[in-house]
Design an enzyme around this catalytic site. Structure first.
Site, short mmCIF file in Angstrom:
data_model
loop_
_atom_site.label_atom_id
_atom_site.label_comp_id
_atom_site.label_asym_id
_atom_site.label_seq_id
_atom_site.Cartn_x
_atom_site.Cartn_y
_atom_site.Cartn_z
N TYR A 231 0.86 -1.65 0.29
CA TYR A 231 0.05 0.18 0.64
C TYR A 231 0.61 0.98 -0.27
CZ TYR A 231 -2.83 3.98 1.22
OH TYR A 231 -4.20 4.65 1.11
N HIS B 14 -5.60 15.51 -4.75
CA HIS B 14 -5.77 15.80 -3.36
C HIS B 14 -5.65 17.85 -2.27
CE1 HIS B 14 -6.01 11.71 -2.29
NE2 HIS B 14 -6.08 11.65 -1.48
N ASN C 164 -0.27 12.56 5.03
CA ASN C 164 -0.03 11.31 5.37
C ASN C 164 0.22 12.10 6.64
OD1 ASN C 164 -0.94 8.06 5.70
ND2 ASN C 164 -2.72 9.39 5.51
N TYR D 8 -18.49 34.85 43.35
CA TYR D 8 -17.42 33.99 42.85
C TYR D 8 -16.24 34.15 42.00
CZ TYR D 8 -20.54 30.07 44.85
OH TYR D 8 -21.21 29.28 45.24
N ARG E 152 -13.91 35.38 44.18
CA ARG E 152 -13.43 34.45 44.63
C ARG E 152 -12.57 32.87 44.67
NH1 ARG E 152 -17.00 31.68 48.51
NH2 ARG E 152 -18.89 32.96 47.84
N PHE F 123 -2.83 8.36 11.03
CA PHE F 123 -3.13 9.58 11.13
C PHE F 123 -3.76 10.22 11.29
CE2 PHE F 123 -3.75 5.43 7.71
CZ PHE F 123 -5.50 5.84 8.73
N GLU G 137 -12.67 5.17 5.27
CA GLU G 137 -12.37 5.87 6.34
C GLU G 137 -13.09 6.84 6.90
OE1 GLU G 137 -10.28 7.99 3.40
OE2 GLU G 137 -8.62 6.88 3.42
#
Length: 529
Positions: free
Chosen positions: A55, A85, A197, A282, A285, A344, A429
């Site tokens: 791969y 991409h 990646n 509040y 303090r 990744f 994915e």
């Protein structure tokens, strides 16, 4: 600066983020990393020349992983990967983020588990050292399979096909590289995949937020202390015995800061005895409990991001010193192995960024409550809306409304991004982290908090003015004088927006942090004492 893969420190990352360590020296890869880089590249080369399907070397990507690519097309496969991409949209990422992206990617590849040639690392560092900023749109990554789109745009610029941002304008990458005598990167097997990646964009964005928020958080401590004095609050809630009993380190450290900031205040001494108020609100303090808890979250995020900055997060990973991985179908024949995994996936970054978002929002939320307290005469015992002639003048009435709107906006922005996931790549994915957005959305939140604190600073200083001739502590009087050098007291209504901008700039640029630096024995912000 010597870049030591796997051993980067937070200080070094902050120096890279800021544009250098102050010496003007370029980033240089540690020569000790070279043997590992060469060994992993040799494993990839053997895989590319072999007959086994591996791969990222001789197959397609994502859902197309079962598609075999011929040896003659292996380089084209990597080039096409980057081109296909590079599909980001939105405003481009800024120079501090790109400096981190380039350095983090170089350091990750130099760990010797990615299978790239040394020239890939050298090109990343050459672009960084030349001060070049690749054009990288900020939107388009889901934070799994790596930050694919933004890293692809960065890589496309290194190849001479993308663009750089020069003086605010997009310029063709080939021409810019030529001007700086940088040879465009020619990808070989696996190198395109190794470059895109990884979690370097989401990690860089989260570190950018961490470093950007540091002066804002320090300002919150200084401004919060000034508000305590303006409201004639007690310093009893900062007693170390209270915080030691709980044991939360951030709370302990924040209380120590407040004690130091308030030490020597004549305002405090004036009402230490005979004040009929039993307890402060509040927002005064509980500052150590609230801001201290935020500090603990930020320290945790810093530790996670430092680990991620030193990690190897591409896929598949190359283990050059081992034999073939019998358990992995992605193993290469011959010496060494290549194993597919999921480093990744940016879930650690996403969860850290979400924690940062909650902490950032809470620092702003309690600051907004302090402004509301100051303008409420029934609580602060100051003139209504901090103006001497209320009615004719509105004072800080609407400045508080602005602070409230910003605090509310941050509550929406703080919604966790990591709990969302949309399947991508035809369901291959099927769970993603959304880390890139989780980190990117922190910048507008930080800007909102800076404006809230700027408004509080103006209001608290106005409150102290009403208590004259009494004076606050030396440290807080220094803060008051700093502000008055930019913004005079508002004795009657005037155009206040420029003052808010000026005060907010002091919050963001580290001016208020310098007040803390005058005090001895205070803890480091990101690391418990």
């Amino acid at each position: 600066m010597l870049l030591r893969p796997g051993q980067l420190t937070l200080d070094e990352l902050q120096a890279i983020h800021g544009g250098g360590d102050g010496t003007g020296q370029p980033l240089v890869m540690d020569p000790a990393a070279l043997p590992g880089v060469l060994a992993s590249a040799a494993v990839v080369r053997r895989a590319a020349e072999g007959s086994d399907a591996v791969y990222g070397v001789n197959t397609g990507f994502g859902k197309l992983a079962s598609t075999r690519i011929s040896e003659a097309d292996l380089a084209t496969l990597q080039w096409n990967l980057i081109r296909s991409h590079s599909v980001g949209v939105g405003e481009p990422l800024g120079a501090p983020v790109l400096r981190l992206m380039l350095a983090l990617k170089a350091a990750s590849l130099a760990r010797g588990c990615s299978g790239v040639r040394p020239v890939v690392i050298d090109t990343l560092l050459a672009v960084h050292n030349a001060g070049l900023v690749p054009y990288v749109p900020s939107q388009g990554s889901v934070g799994a399979s790596g930050d694919l789109a933004p890293l692809a745009h960065m890589t496309l610029a290194l190849m001479g096909e993308g663009e750089f941002v020069v003086d605010g304008r997009r310029q063709p990458a080939a021409a810019v590289l030529g001007q700086h005598r940088i040879t465009p990167l020619a990808l070989q097997a696996k190198e395109g995949l190794a470059l895109i990646n990884g979690t370097q964009t989401s990690t860089a964005l989260a570190l950018h937020a961490l470093f950007s928020f540091e002066p804002v958080l320090e300002a919150a401590l200084v401004v919060g202390a000034l508000t305590v004095d303006a409201a004639r609050g007690s310093d009893g809630p900062f007693d170390p015995r209270i915080h030691a009993l709980r044991g939360q380190p951030g709370q302990i450290d924040v209380a120590r800061v407040y004690r130091a900031l308030l030490q020597g205040s004549a305002i405090r001494a004036s009402h230490a005895v005979g004040d009929d108020r039993v307890q402060d609100p509040y927002c005064l303090r509980c500052q150590p409990q609230v801001v201290g808890a935020c500090l603990d979250q930020l320290r945790h995020a810093a530790a996670v991001l430092l680990r991620e900055a030193n990690a190897v997060t591409d896929n598949p990973l190359v283990f050059a010193d081992e034999g073939p991985g019998a358990a992995s179908p992605s193993s290469a024949a011959g010496s060494g192995s290549m194993i597919s995994g999921g480093n990744f996936h940016a879930e650690p970054v996403a969860l850290a960024a979400d924690a940062m978002a909650c902490a950032i929002a809470e620092v702003g939320a309690i600051a907004e409550r302090r402004i509301a307290m100051l303008i409420d005469s029934s609580v602060s015992r100051l003139p209504p809306f901090l103006t001497a002639n209320a009615g004719l003048n509105s004072g800080f009435m609407i400045a508080h409304v602005t602070a409230a709107s910003l605090a509310s906006e941050n509550k929406s922005l703080a919604h966790p991004a990591s709990v969302d996931s949309l399947p991508t790549s035809a369901n291959q994915e099927d769970h993603v982290s959304m880390a890139t957005f989780a980190a990117r959305r922190l910048q507008p939140m930080i800007a909102n908090v800076a404006h809230i604190l700027g408004i509080e600073l103006l209001a608290a200083a106005q409150g102290v003015d009403f208590l004259r001739p009494l004076r606050s502590s030396p440290a807080l009087e220094q803060l008051h004088a700093l502000l008055r050098g930019h913004c005079p007291a508002m004795m009657e209504d005037r155009y206040l927006a420029p003052d808010i901008e000026a005060a907010s700039a002091l919050v963001r640029d580290g001016s208020l942090s310098r007040v803390l630096r005058t005090l001895d024995g205070l803890p480091a912000l990101w690391t418990p004492a």
